[in-house]
Design a protein around this motif. Structure first.
Motif, short mmCIF file in Angstrom:
data_model
loop_
_atom_site.label_atom_id
_atom_site.label_comp_id
_atom_site.label_asym_id
_atom_site.label_seq_id
_atom_site.Cartn_x
_atom_site.Cartn_y
_atom_site.Cartn_z
N ALA A 64 -18.45 16.58 -0.90
CA ALA A 64 -18.15 17.21 0.39
C ALA A 64 -16.71 16.95 0.81
O ALA A 64 -16.01 17.85 1.27
N ILE A 65 -16.26 15.72 0.65
CA ILE A 65 -14.89 15.38 1.03
C ILE A 65 -13.89 16.09 0.11
O ILE A 65 -12.86 16.59 0.57
N ALA A 66 -14.20 16.19 -1.17
CA ALA A 66 -13.33 16.92 -2.09
C ALA A 66 -13.27 18.40 -1.72
O ALA A 66 -12.19 19.01 -1.74
N ALA A 67 -14.40 18.99 -1.35
CA ALA A 67 -14.42 20.40 -0.95
C ALA A 67 -13.62 20.59 0.34
O ALA A 67 -12.89 21.57 0.48
N LEU A 68 -13.73 19.66 1.26
CA LEU A 68 -12.96 19.71 2.50
C LEU A 68 -11.47 19.68 2.19
O LEU A 68 -10.71 20.52 2.67
N LYS A 69 -11.05 18.76 1.35
CA LYS A 69 -9.64 18.56 1.07
C LYS A 69 -9.06 19.61 0.12
O LYS A 69 -8.02 20.20 0.40
N TYR A 70 -9.69 19.82 -1.00
CA TYR A 70 -9.08 20.59 -2.08
C TYR A 70 -9.52 22.05 -2.15
O TYR A 70 -8.85 22.86 -2.76
N GLU A 71 -10.67 22.36 -1.53
CA GLU A 71 -11.14 23.74 -1.54
C GLU A 71 -10.97 24.39 -0.17
O GLU A 71 -11.45 25.49 0.06
N LYS A 72 -10.29 23.68 0.74
CA LYS A 72 -9.98 24.17 2.08
C LYS A 72 -11.23 24.61 2.85
O LYS A 72 -11.23 25.60 3.55
N LYS A 73 -12.29 23.84 2.72
CA LYS A 73 -13.55 24.11 3.43
C LYS A 73 -13.56 23.30 4.73
O LYS A 73 -14.29 22.33 4.88
N SER A 74 -12.71 23.70 5.68
CA SER A 74 -12.53 22.91 6.90
C SER A 74 -13.79 22.81 7.75
O SER A 74 -13.93 21.88 8.54
N GLN A 75 -14.75 23.72 7.57
CA GLN A 75 -15.99 23.67 8.35
C GLN A 75 -16.82 22.42 8.04
O GLN A 75 -17.66 22.02 8.83
N ILE A 76 -16.55 21.78 6.92
CA ILE A 76 -17.27 20.57 6.53
C ILE A 76 -16.96 19.41 7.48
O ILE A 76 -17.79 18.53 7.69
N ALA A 77 -15.79 19.40 8.08
CA ALA A 77 -15.38 18.27 8.92
C ALA A 77 -16.29 18.08 10.14
O ALA A 77 -16.53 16.94 10.54
N GLN A 78 -16.77 19.15 10.73
CA GLN A 78 -17.55 19.00 11.96
C GLN A 78 -18.86 18.23 11.74
O GLN A 78 -19.10 17.23 12.42
N PRO A 79 -19.72 18.61 10.80
CA PRO A 79 -20.94 17.81 10.64
C PRO A 79 -20.66 16.38 10.18
O PRO A 79 -21.32 15.45 10.64
N LEU A 80 -19.67 16.19 9.30
CA LEU A 80 -19.36 14.83 8.86
C LEU A 80 -18.87 13.98 10.04
O LEU A 80 -19.26 12.83 10.19
N GLY A 81 -18.01 14.55 10.87
CA GLY A 81 -17.52 13.85 12.06
C GLY A 81 -18.64 13.54 13.04
O GLY A 81 -18.68 12.46 13.64
N PHE A 82 -19.58 14.47 13.21
CA PHE A 82 -20.71 14.24 14.11
C PHE A 82 -21.63 13.14 13.58
O PHE A 82 -22.13 12.32 14.34
N TRP A 83 -21.87 13.13 12.26
CA TRP A 83 -22.72 12.07 11.70
C TRP A 83 -22.04 10.71 11.84
O TRP A 83 -22.70 9.71 12.14
N LEU A 84 -20.74 10.67 11.65
CA LEU A 84 -19.98 9.44 11.85
C LEU A 84 -20.09 8.99 13.30
O LEU A 84 -20.33 7.81 13.58
N ALA A 85 -19.94 9.93 14.22
CA ALA A 85 -20.03 9.62 15.66
C ALA A 85 -21.42 9.13 16.03
O ALA A 85 -21.56 8.17 16.81
N ASP A 86 -22.44 9.75 15.49
CA ASP A 86 -23.81 9.34 15.80
C ASP A 86 -24.05 7.90 15.36
O ASP A 86 -24.65 7.10 16.09
N ALA A 87 -23.55 7.54 14.17
CA ALA A 87 -23.70 6.16 13.70
C ALA A 87 -22.91 5.21 14.59
O ALA A 87 -23.39 4.12 14.93
N TRP A 88 -21.71 5.61 15.01
CA TRP A 88 -20.89 4.79 15.89
C TRP A 88 -21.60 4.55 17.23
O TRP A 88 -21.65 3.43 17.73
N LEU A 89 -22.16 5.60 17.79
CA LEU A 89 -22.82 5.51 19.10
C LEU A 89 -24.09 4.66 19.04
O LEU A 89 -24.55 4.16 20.07
N ASN A 90 -24.64 4.49 17.85
CA ASN A 90 -25.85 3.68 17.70
C ASN A 90 -25.57 2.23 17.32
O ASN A 90 -26.50 1.47 17.08
N LEU A 91 -24.29 1.86 17.27
CA LEU A 91 -23.93 0.46 17.04
C LEU A 91 -24.18 -0.35 18.30
O LEU A 91 -24.16 0.21 19.40
N PRO A 92 -24.35 -1.65 18.18
CA PRO A 92 -24.42 -2.47 19.39
C PRO A 92 -23.16 -2.28 20.23
O PRO A 92 -22.06 -2.16 19.69
N SER A 93 -23.33 -2.24 21.51
CA SER A 93 -22.22 -1.98 22.44
C SER A 93 -21.14 -3.05 22.31
O SER A 93 -21.40 -4.22 22.07
#
Length: 146
Positions: A64-93
């Motif tokens: 997915a990261i290779a497709a984002l970077k090298y195949e110019k599939k910029s739409q991949i960034a949004q779900p990956l960023g959201f999943w990263l954010a969801d994990a961050w928001l579920n960390l202890p405060s």
């Protein structure tokens, strides 16, 4: 019946497997990406500045990261960023409110690619977390306050 046939042609293709999907990734690729997630081991504090990671860089996540970077599939960034954010928001405060600084991209690569993949991921992450994004910060001269 015609609605089902038409919907097949109107769906976008999954950037990883090219199957028709109504979302960024098809169900199978989403499942494979979710299997890359680290679970509850997101923060590694072995350095002065804590490191936060969503998943293991391999398999579907690496593709997915290779497709984002090298195949110019910029739409991949949004779900990956959201999943990263969801994990961050579920960390202890924590009392710290970090700022998000995407890793700069060399001007030549930025011109060729048309976007900075790290900045796209960071924008998506900040959109969901509410953290401050500083894309133009020179990280070489930035003084970190812990």
């Amino acid at each position: 019946m015609w609605t089902d046939v038409i919907s097949i042609f109107l769906k976008s293709k999954c950037p990883l497997c090219q199957r028709p999907t109504g979302k960024v990734f098809c169900i199978d690729c989403t499942r494979q990406l979710q299997c890359c997630q680290l679970g509850d081991r997101h923060v590694r504090s072995t350095t002065e500045i804590p490191v936060f990671a969503w998943g293991i860089y391999g398999g579907a996540l690496k593709r997915a990261i290779a497709a984002l970077k090298y195949e110019k599939k910029s739409q991949i960034a949004q779900p990956l960023g959201f999943w990263l954010a969801d994990a961050w928001l579920n960390l202890p405060s924590t009392s710290r409110q970090p700022i998000v600084i995407p890793i700069p991209l060399h001007a030549t690569k930025l011109r060729d690619r048309g976007f900075n993949q790290a900045e796209l991921l960071a924008r998506s992450f900040c959109q969901m977390t509410g953290l401050k994004l500083r894309p133009d910060t020179n990280i070489c001269s930035f003084e970190y306050e812990l």
